[in-house]
Design a protein around this motif. Structure first.
Motif, PDB file in Angstrom:
ATOM      1  N   ASP A  28       0.827  -1.207   0.000  1.00 21.51           N
ATOM      2  CA  ASP A  28       0.000   0.000   0.000  1.00 21.51           C
ATOM      3  C   ASP A  28       0.865   1.263   0.000  1.00 21.51           C
ATOM      4  O   ASP A  28       1.939   1.300   0.607  1.00 21.51           O
ATOM      5  CB  ASP A  28      -0.915   0.034   1.221  1.00 21.51           C
ATOM      6  N   VAL A  29       0.386   2.299  -0.679  1.00 21.95           N
ATOM      7  CA  VAL A  29       1.060   3.594  -0.658  1.00 21.95           C
ATOM      8  C   VAL A  29       1.033   4.135   0.768  1.00 21.95           C
ATOM      9  O   VAL A  29      -0.012   4.150   1.421  1.00 21.95           O
ATOM     10  CB  VAL A  29       0.361   4.588  -1.610  1.00 21.95           C
ATOM     11  N   LEU A  31       0.748   6.800   3.470  1.00 25.83           N
ATOM     12  CA  LEU A  31       0.172   8.134   3.604  1.00 25.83           C
ATOM     13  C   LEU A  31       0.227   8.578   5.057  1.00 25.83           C
ATOM     14  O   LEU A  31       0.278   7.740   5.955  1.00 25.83           O
ATOM     15  CB  LEU A  31      -1.295   8.144   3.128  1.00 25.83           C
ATOM     16  N   TYR A 210      -6.940  -0.224  -6.805  1.00 27.31           N
ATOM     17  CA  TYR A 210      -7.034   0.992  -5.994  1.00 27.31           C
ATOM     18  C   TYR A 210      -5.656   1.605  -5.779  1.00 27.31           C
ATOM     19  O   TYR A 210      -5.475   2.818  -5.922  1.00 27.31           O
ATOM     20  CB  TYR A 210      -7.686   0.678  -4.645  1.00 27.31           C
ATOM     21  N   GLN A 211      -4.659   0.781  -5.428  1.00 26.46           N
ATOM     22  CA  GLN A 211      -3.323   1.309  -5.188  1.00 26.46           C
ATOM     23  C   GLN A 211      -2.710   1.858  -6.469  1.00 26.46           C
ATOM     24  O   GLN A 211      -2.004   2.873  -6.446  1.00 26.46           O
ATOM     25  CB  GLN A 211      -2.432   0.215  -4.591  1.00 26.46           C
ATOM     26  N   GLU A 213      -4.376   3.218  -8.989  1.00 26.00           N
ATOM     27  CA  GLU A 213      -5.034   4.496  -9.244  1.00 26.00           C
ATOM     28  C   GLU A 213      -4.525   5.573  -8.295  1.00 26.00           C
ATOM     29  O   GLU A 213      -4.348   6.736  -8.672  1.00 26.00           O
ATOM     30  CB  GLU A 213      -6.550   4.336  -9.112  1.00 26.00           C
ATOM     31  N   LEU A 214      -4.277   5.181  -7.040  1.00 28.43           N
ATOM     32  CA  LEU A 214      -3.778   6.135  -6.055  1.00 28.43           C
ATOM     33  C   LEU A 214      -2.402   6.649  -6.463  1.00 28.43           C
ATOM     34  O   LEU A 214      -2.109   7.843  -6.374  1.00 28.43           O
ATOM     35  CB  LEU A 214      -3.719   5.479  -4.675  1.00 28.43           C
ATOM     36  N   ARG A 215      -1.547   5.748  -6.936  1.00 19.40           N
ATOM     37  CA  ARG A 215      -0.214   6.166  -7.375  1.00 19.40           C
ATOM     38  C   ARG A 215      -0.303   7.069  -8.606  1.00 19.40           C
ATOM     39  O   ARG A 215       0.456   8.032  -8.743  1.00 19.40           O
ATOM     40  CB  ARG A 215       0.642   4.937  -7.686  1.00 19.40           C
ATOM     41  N   THR A 216      -1.233   6.768  -9.518  1.00 17.65           N
ATOM     42  CA  THR A 216      -1.428   7.611 -10.693  1.00 17.65           C
ATOM     43  C   THR A 216      -1.845   9.016 -10.285  1.00 17.65           C
ATOM     44  O   THR A 216      -1.353  10.018 -10.816  1.00 17.65           O
ATOM     45  CB  THR A 216      -2.502   6.999 -11.612  1.00 17.65           C
ATOM     46  N   LEU A 217      -2.760   9.087  -9.318  1.00 13.33           N
ATOM     47  CA  LEU A 217      -3.215  10.390  -8.832  1.00 13.33           C
ATOM     48  C   LEU A 217      -2.075  11.166  -8.188  1.00 13.33           C
ATOM     49  O   LEU A 217      -1.890  12.360  -8.449  1.00 13.33           O
ATOM     50  CB  LEU A 217      -4.352  10.186  -7.823  1.00 13.33           C
ATOM     51  N   ILE A 218      -1.293  10.497  -7.360  1.00 14.81           N
ATOM     52  CA  ILE A 218      -0.168  11.158  -6.681  1.00 14.81           C
ATOM     53  C   ILE A 218       0.855  11.646  -7.704  1.00 14.81           C
ATOM     54  O   ILE A 218       1.341  12.784  -7.634  1.00 14.81           O
ATOM     55  CB  ILE A 218       0.486  10.191  -5.672  1.00 14.81           C
ATOM     56  N   THR A 230      -9.933  15.104  -9.671  1.00 13.30           N
ATOM     57  CA  THR A 230      -9.714  13.675  -9.892  1.00 13.30           C
ATOM     58  C   THR A 230     -10.128  13.255 -11.295  1.00 13.30           C
ATOM     59  O   THR A 230      -9.515  12.376 -11.898  1.00 13.30           O
ATOM     60  CB  THR A 230     -10.502  12.849  -8.864  1.00 13.30           C
TER      61      THR A 230
END
Length: 267
Positions: A28-29, A31, A210-211, A213-218, A230
């Motif tokens: 997991d990223v 945070l 989910y992880q 996509e989260l990394r892409t967003l970051i 988003t």
């Protein structure tokens, strides 16, 4: 990898020196919490309720409170417990593997032979493979007595710690007490649907979306140097709504047909 425990597997009179390693890791990223108004980092401190002082972790003990009295347990108290001092993983019994409920399993560990000769390690590994059984073992780790399943994975002995029987909840659902009539046709269509999705399991074929996509967003925020909507990164998504009640037979027929078409297209 760094060993988290060293000791010996005891198998009757056979002693197998081993090192224990965590077999899994969290991807997991990482945070942390910040103040929404200014982005300031939120930090937590351990405060003593009696003197209001911040207490270093090294100065913290544990305690049991029965509602009226508190018993303080020091690190020395825990270290003095016989089970905690033991450096043995004791084989208790060998059981058919299919008798182990998956709900019992917790964490997984690799065992590495520790010593000049791995012969005793290999002996236990081959014994498990030839008898097609799982060894139930007992040991102490991190101030807890553990029950675990000892298995073979490739050429490596693995431990899967297990919950105690009284930690598994009963599943009592009134709806399951009601009689349900299932027709032969429904079973036939359902079996066809299963066949349409049949495959050999390859865990590498699945990813944590989910992880990702989260990394892409970051990464997008970092590249832009500022916040962004988003939708700019992932695109517009349809809002999820509650599913409507549909006919079971129709759903099965449609699913089977869609599966057949997909298979035909792939072929």
């Amino acid at each position: 990898m760094r060993a988290i425990w060293k000791g010996a597997l005891t198998f009757g009179l056979v002693n197998v020196p081993v090192k224990v390693y965590a077999a899994t890791e969290d991807h997991d990223v990482s945070l942390h919490q910040v103040h929404a108004a200014d982005g300031g980092r939120i930090r937590y401190q351990r405060i003593c309720e009696l003197d209001g002082e911040v207490v270093p972790y090294a100065d913290i003990d544990r305690a049991y409170d029965d509602g009226e009295r508190t018993v303080v347990l020091t690190k020395e108290d825990f270290a003095a417990l016989p089970a905690e001092r033991s450096r043995e993983i004791e084989v208790v019994e060998f059981v058919p593997s299919d008798q182990l409920d998956p709900l019992l399993f917790e964490s997984s560990y690799f065992l590495e032979p520790d010593g000049t000769s791995p012969k005793a390690y290999a002996l236990l590994r081959e014994t498990l493979q030839r008898t097609d059984r799982t060894a139930i073992v007992r040991f102490s780790l991190r101030q807890k007595t553990r029950l675990a399943a000892l298995r073979v994975r490739g050429d490596v002995l693995t431990l899967q710690t297990m919950r105690w029987a009284d930690e598994i909840r009963d599943a009592a659902f009134p709806a399951l007490d009601e009689p349900v009539k299932i027709s032969d046709k429904e079973l036939e269509l359902s079996a066809a649907l299963v066949e349409g999705f049949a495959a050999d399991f390859d865990p590498a074929a699945f990813t944590d979306e989910y992880q990702a996509e989260l990394r892409t967003l970051i990464d997008a925020k970092l590249a832009k140097g500022d916040t962004l909507d988003t939708a700019e990164t992932f695109g517009e998504r349809e809002e999820e709504t509650g599913g409507e009640v549909i006919d079971l037979m129709e759903a099965l027929r449609a699913s089977v047909e869609r599966s057949r078409k997909a298979r035909a297209a792939e072929g």
